[in-house]
Design an enzyme around this catalytic site. Structure first.
Site, PDB file in Angstrom:
ATOM      1  N   GLY A  24     -18.174 -54.667  17.675  1.00  0.00           N
ATOM      2  CA  GLY A  24     -18.810 -56.185  17.609  1.00  0.00           C
ATOM      3  C   GLY A  24     -20.239 -55.545  17.008  1.00  0.00           C
ATOM      4  N   SER A 120     -15.505 -50.129  23.279  1.00  0.00           N
ATOM      5  CA  SER A 120     -16.196 -48.849  22.485  1.00  0.00           C
ATOM      6  C   SER A 120     -16.987 -48.338  23.319  1.00  0.00           C
ATOM      7  CB  SER A 120     -17.068 -49.206  22.240  1.00  0.00           C
ATOM      8  OG  SER A 120     -17.216 -50.321  21.239  1.00  0.00           O
ATOM      9  N   ILE A 164     -23.001 -60.036  21.799  1.00  0.00           N
ATOM     10  CA  ILE A 164     -23.772 -61.326  21.967  1.00  0.00           C
ATOM     11  C   ILE A 164     -22.933 -61.655  23.303  1.00  0.00           C
ATOM     12  CG2 ILE A 164     -24.136 -60.924  19.931  1.00  0.00           C
ATOM     13  CD1 ILE A 164     -22.002 -63.425  19.324  1.00  0.00           C
ATOM     14  N   ASP A 165     -21.960 -61.563  23.716  1.00  0.00           N
ATOM     15  CA  ASP A 165     -21.234 -62.612  24.469  1.00  0.00           C
ATOM     16  C   ASP A 165     -22.162 -62.396  26.469  1.00  0.00           C
ATOM     17  OD1 ASP A 165     -19.787 -63.117  23.027  1.00  0.00           O
ATOM     18  OD2 ASP A 165     -17.882 -62.046  23.417  1.00  0.00           O
ATOM     19  N   HIS A 297     -19.984 -66.966  12.777  1.00  0.00           N
ATOM     20  CA  HIS A 297     -20.675 -65.624  12.980  1.00  0.00           C
ATOM     21  C   HIS A 297     -22.013 -65.958  12.847  1.00  0.00           C
ATOM     22  CE1 HIS A 297     -16.550 -63.981  12.663  1.00  0.00           C
ATOM     23  NE2 HIS A 297     -17.595 -62.718  13.177  1.00  0.00           N
ATOM     24  N   ARG A 300     -23.813 -63.819  15.175  1.00  0.00           N
ATOM     25  CA  ARG A 300     -24.314 -62.303  15.274  1.00  0.00           C
ATOM     26  C   ARG A 300     -25.015 -62.442  14.429  1.00  0.00           C
ATOM     27  NH1 ARG A 300     -20.566 -60.019  18.061  1.00  0.00           N
ATOM     28  NH2 ARG A 300     -18.291 -60.340  18.209  1.00  0.00           N
ATOM     29  N   GLN A 661     -50.223 -69.407  18.234  1.00  0.00           N
ATOM     30  CA  GLN A 661     -50.056 -68.223  19.672  1.00  0.00           C
ATOM     31  C   GLN A 661     -49.378 -69.815  20.645  1.00  0.00           C
ATOM     32  OE1 GLN A 661     -51.901 -64.328  19.157  1.00  0.00           O
ATOM     33  NE2 GLN A 661     -52.587 -65.973  18.675  1.00  0.00           N
ATOM     34  N   GLN A 662     -49.719 -70.558  20.606  1.00  0.00           N
ATOM     35  CA  GLN A 662     -49.363 -71.610  21.551  1.00  0.00           C
ATOM     36  C   GLN A 662     -48.191 -72.252  21.500  1.00  0.00           C
ATOM     37  OE1 GLN A 662     -53.114 -73.718  22.765  1.00  0.00           O
ATOM     38  NE2 GLN A 662     -54.271 -71.156  23.636  1.00  0.00           N
ATOM     39  N   ARG A 733     -60.008 -62.235  34.813  1.00  0.00           N
ATOM     40  CA  ARG A 733     -58.428 -63.586  34.982  1.00  0.00           C
ATOM     41  C   ARG A 733     -57.474 -63.104  34.280  1.00  0.00           C
ATOM     42  NH1 ARG A 733     -60.093 -68.962  32.859  1.00  0.00           N
ATOM     43  NH2 ARG A 733     -57.866 -69.857  32.057  1.00  0.00           N
TER      44      ARG A 733
END
Length: 784
Positions: A24, A120, A164-165, A297, A300, A661-662, A733
């Site tokens: 898959g 596989s 994906i599992d 699906h 996926r 971005q925050q 920092r």
């Protein structure tokens, strides 16, 4: 290891590697293929694509083609697998495998990199085991010569798990799992809004025939009311229990119920539990308006998340090294990440443990099944069970715990607050919300916060409590009075570098102010990931995905106009984490950061590199620059330099990403990480309060009663704030050392720079099955 002094750019000379994807498909497979091809070429090896999985290996011919550097360009952001995958019956028979062997021998390929699920990989191992007998057959049939047989006497195999599992034991995260969670969470968020409008119960069915990982993490990340996983079937009489819980939630004023079902869910007798069956039950018993959604699906599909791209890229590098270092005596291995370390695991041990889980489930040994799945699965399960439903103890502890957010807002802060509040309530504490950071603490902007107040918070971006960058030192007197006034026994400080600095200031002030002698814990939450003591901070994953998807769009625009170079400025303060990781995830040509010094000569080299690149089919460039990487080489300066030097060959554009971005909804990783950090912090506080309770009062003044909770390599650990001082560069920092700096060479190699790669630190083979214990161990990481 003997190869430490070997030049990595010569390691692969005279060798051939073939790469195939099978089973898959999973998002991130392309990143793995791309890295395998490019690192293979970097070492001087020939690399072949095998199209259509094992079917292509058997059919040969045009299915096995030479790969070039350019042929894997623009693959990184594509889901699925570009070279195709197929379920192959032919390879299961010996005849098919003999054909496959013939095709490989004729091309002189003795190294095979397989990206797929456990089936596989098991097939690949069988192929390797019987390789010598296949050669004997081919020799007898006169299909190959003695020389050819000698040249290909041994087949090396390395696997990467794409599934994906996340059902492969021994690996924390398989390629595609994080992206699948992204798809599921997008759906959950969308459904939540409509369910809230209508007071509905929603049943969501997710993939996972034998493995409940996706269902479990989804349930954790969205605070579902109930989750059905194959590893842990519900107890007898679950129907009544489920209905009672839903009715109870509704009575508490919850407008929405969410039930997550793994497709492989079953009861204790092994009979399937379907989402339809649950829907009928809820409708007939409670009369609730109920809807089911089966995701299928969709999970996926879509573009791979930043995590999966980086995972695939790192695995690809490790796979090539493992192939080139393999000997006939090393077992076939799987490359994987444990925490943030690349590891190699014996393939067959992993397959064995994965089979053991299935056996345990078939025999009804549920506790064993969850243990075999590994530590992180177990942790997710216990955290979910604790948070799923309000079950406060009969006796109150009379302890008041205050929670505050400090520094800039980031996605996932609310997740941490929610789990801290709920775990506190379960422990019998009174939880207090402090608004607007240390300033709010000083001004008494404090109020009780209840179980229901935080419902739905996991999916919210930003900071619901409100946050400020102010440090406590200017307010010690006021803070002391408020701690006394509200009788606060402990503090949970969630935030960035200011949270860490503020925590340190409070600890230092303990000798002067007795009120500050209470247990405190700092939870790092900042997009910059610049807090010492933790490899990751909450919010960085969300920011990274935002930057990556923006870079994808920009690259697409550049691919259309041709000969265009984009210079993009990212956040991070002086910390180059975002720029570096986004560079890996988006396929940047360079990423300028403060920690990795660069000079005008480096800039010239990079421009020269782009001028060369414009002569190939790939006529576009992407340059990332961290906002504070160099005071003089500003974004404008770099833009001007590239524009001038590229005149007539390419033109430039610049882009400053700024505060987007925050923002945004938190990614599954940040929701989950925040949830685990929040609950772990409060459990620690409960224990610490017992230790420091003396003569009817709480008094904590030891360094270990004020800690930072961080993720280190493979575990969540509490470190005294004062111990972290030596590891901090306070002026800039940032921590003095950073684990991710060693990923920078990978980014450069994938951008076609022939720089040296330190191969001495390569992963050694680790065992999944502990011989003496007969019990497989899997490391715990919050990424899972």
């Amino acid at each position: 290891m003997s190869h430490t002094n070997m030049d990595p750019t010569k390691m692969g000379v005279g060798r051939s590697i073939a790469v195939l994807t099978s089973g898959g498909d999973a998002q991130g497979m392309n990143a793995a293929v791309r890295a395998t091809v490019r690192v293979g070429l970097y070492t001087g090896a020939k690399v072949y694509f095998v199209h259509e999985g094992y079917q292509g290996l058997v059919d040969g011919g045009d299915n096995i083609r030479l790969a070039t550097w350019e042929s894997v360009s623009m693959m990184l952001q594509l889901g699925g697998t570009v070279i195709g995958s197929a379920r192959c019956m032919d390879f299961r028979g010996r005849e098919g495998r003999t054909k496959a062997a013939l095709n490989l021998v004729k091309l002189g390929i003795t190294n095979l990199c397989v990206i797929g699920g456990d089936g596989s990989l098991t097939g690949a191992n069988q192929f390797r085991t019987e390789w010598s007998t296949l050669l004997v057959d081919l020799l007898k049939a006169g299909k190959i010569t003695k020389d050819e047989a000698k040249r290909s006497s041994h087949l090396n195999i390395v696997g990467m798990v794409g599934s994906i599992d996340n059902d492969f034991c021994g690996t924390d995260m398989t390629i595609g799992t994080d992206s699948a969670l992204h798809r599921i969470i997008e759906v959950v968020d969308a459904i939540t809004t409509t369910a809230q409008s209508h007071q509905r119960t929603f049943i969501l069915e997710v993939m996972g025939r034998h493995c409940g990982y996706l269902a479990l993490v989804t349930a954790l990340s969205c605070g579902a009311d109930w989750v059905f996983v194959p590893e842990m079937p519900p107890e007898e009489g679950w129907e009544g229990h489920l209905c009672r819980r839903l009715a109870d939630q509704r009575a508490r004023g919850c407008r929405l119920n969410v039930i997550i079902v793994a497709e492989g869910a079953m009861n204790r007798d092994g009979k399937a539990i379907s989402s339809e069956e649950i829907k009928k039950l809820v409708e007939s018993s409670l009369g609730f308006d109920t809807r089911t959604t089966v995701l299928g699906h969709v999970q996926r599909g879509g573009t791979p998340s930043a995590f999966d791209r980086i995972l695939g890229s790192r695995m690809g590098v490790e796979a090539v090294m493992a192939l080139l270092e393999a000997t006939p005596d090393t077992p076939a291995c799987v490359v994987s990440l444990s925490g943030n370390h690349a590891v190699r695991l014996p393939l067959m041990e992993c397959v064995q443990v994965t089979k053991d889980v299935t056996t345990a489930m078939a025999e009804g040994r549920w506790e064993d099944a969850i243990k075999l799945r590994g530590k992180s699965f177990e942790n997710n399960w216990s955290t979910y069970k604790m948070l799923a439903h309000i079950n406060p103890p009969d006796t109150k502890s009379n302890i008041n715990v205050a929670v505050l957010n400090v520094g800039a807002p980031c996605a996932g802060m609310n997740s941490a607050v929610r789990s801290a509040v709920r775990i506190g309530i379960i422990q019998g504490h009174n939880m207090l919300a402090v608004h607007d950071g240390f300033e709010g603490l000083a001004h008494g902007n404090i109020e009780p916060i209840t179980w229901n107040d935080v419902s739905g918070w996991t999916g919210m971006g930003g900071s619901q409590l409100g946050t400020k960058r102010v440090l406590p030192s200017k307010y010690f007197e006021e803070i002391r009075l408020m701690i006394a006034k509200f009788n606060i026994h402990s503090l949970v400080i969630i935030g960035g570098f200011e949270a860490y600095m503020g925590g340190l200031e409070l600890v230092t002030a303990r000798e002067k102010y007795e009120e500050l002698c209470i247990p405190m814990v700092v939870i790092p939450a900042t997009v910059s990931n610049n807090v010492p003591g933790s490899d990751f901070s909450i919010g960085a994953d969300t920011a990274l995905n935002t930057i990556t998807s923006t870079c994808d769009r920009i690259k697409q625009s550049a691919a259309g106009t041709k000969r265009r170079v984009f210079i993009i400025e990212t956040m991070g303060g002086y910390c180059g984490y975002l720029a570096t990781m986004a560079g890996l995830a988006a396929g940047a040509d360079a990423a300028y950061i403060y920690e990795d010094e660069f000079s005008i000569r480096d800039l010239e080299t990079n421009v020269g590199h782009l001028l060369q690149k414009m002569k190939t089919d790939v006529k576009r460039g992407l340059i990332l620059r961290n906002e504070n990487c160099n005071a003089n080489y500003t974004t404008d300066f770099i833009f001007a330099l590239y524009s001038e030097e590229g005149k007539g060959v390419f033109d430039c554009r610049k882009n400053i990403l700024g505060h987007m971005q925050q923002g945004g909804t938190p990614t599954p990783f940040d929701r989950n990480f925040g949830t685990k950090m929040g609950s772990k912090a409060v459990l620690w506080i409960t224990e610490k309060l017992k230790e420091v309770y003396r003569h009817g009062r709480i008094f904590a003044n030891t360094p270990d009663s004020a800690c930072l909770l961080g993720m280190r390599k493979r575990a969540l650990t509490f470190q005294p704030l004062t111990d972290l001082k030596d590891q901090t560069d306070f002026e800039h920092r940032i921590p003095k050392t950073s684990w991710w700096l060693k990923l920078r060479p990978i980014m450069k190699i994938l951008a076609k720079y022939n720089i040296p790669l330190d191969t001495s630190e390569h992963a050694h083979m680790e065992h999944v099955i502990q011989k003496e214990l007969h019990e497989p161990l899997k490391k715990d990481t919050p990424s899972s």
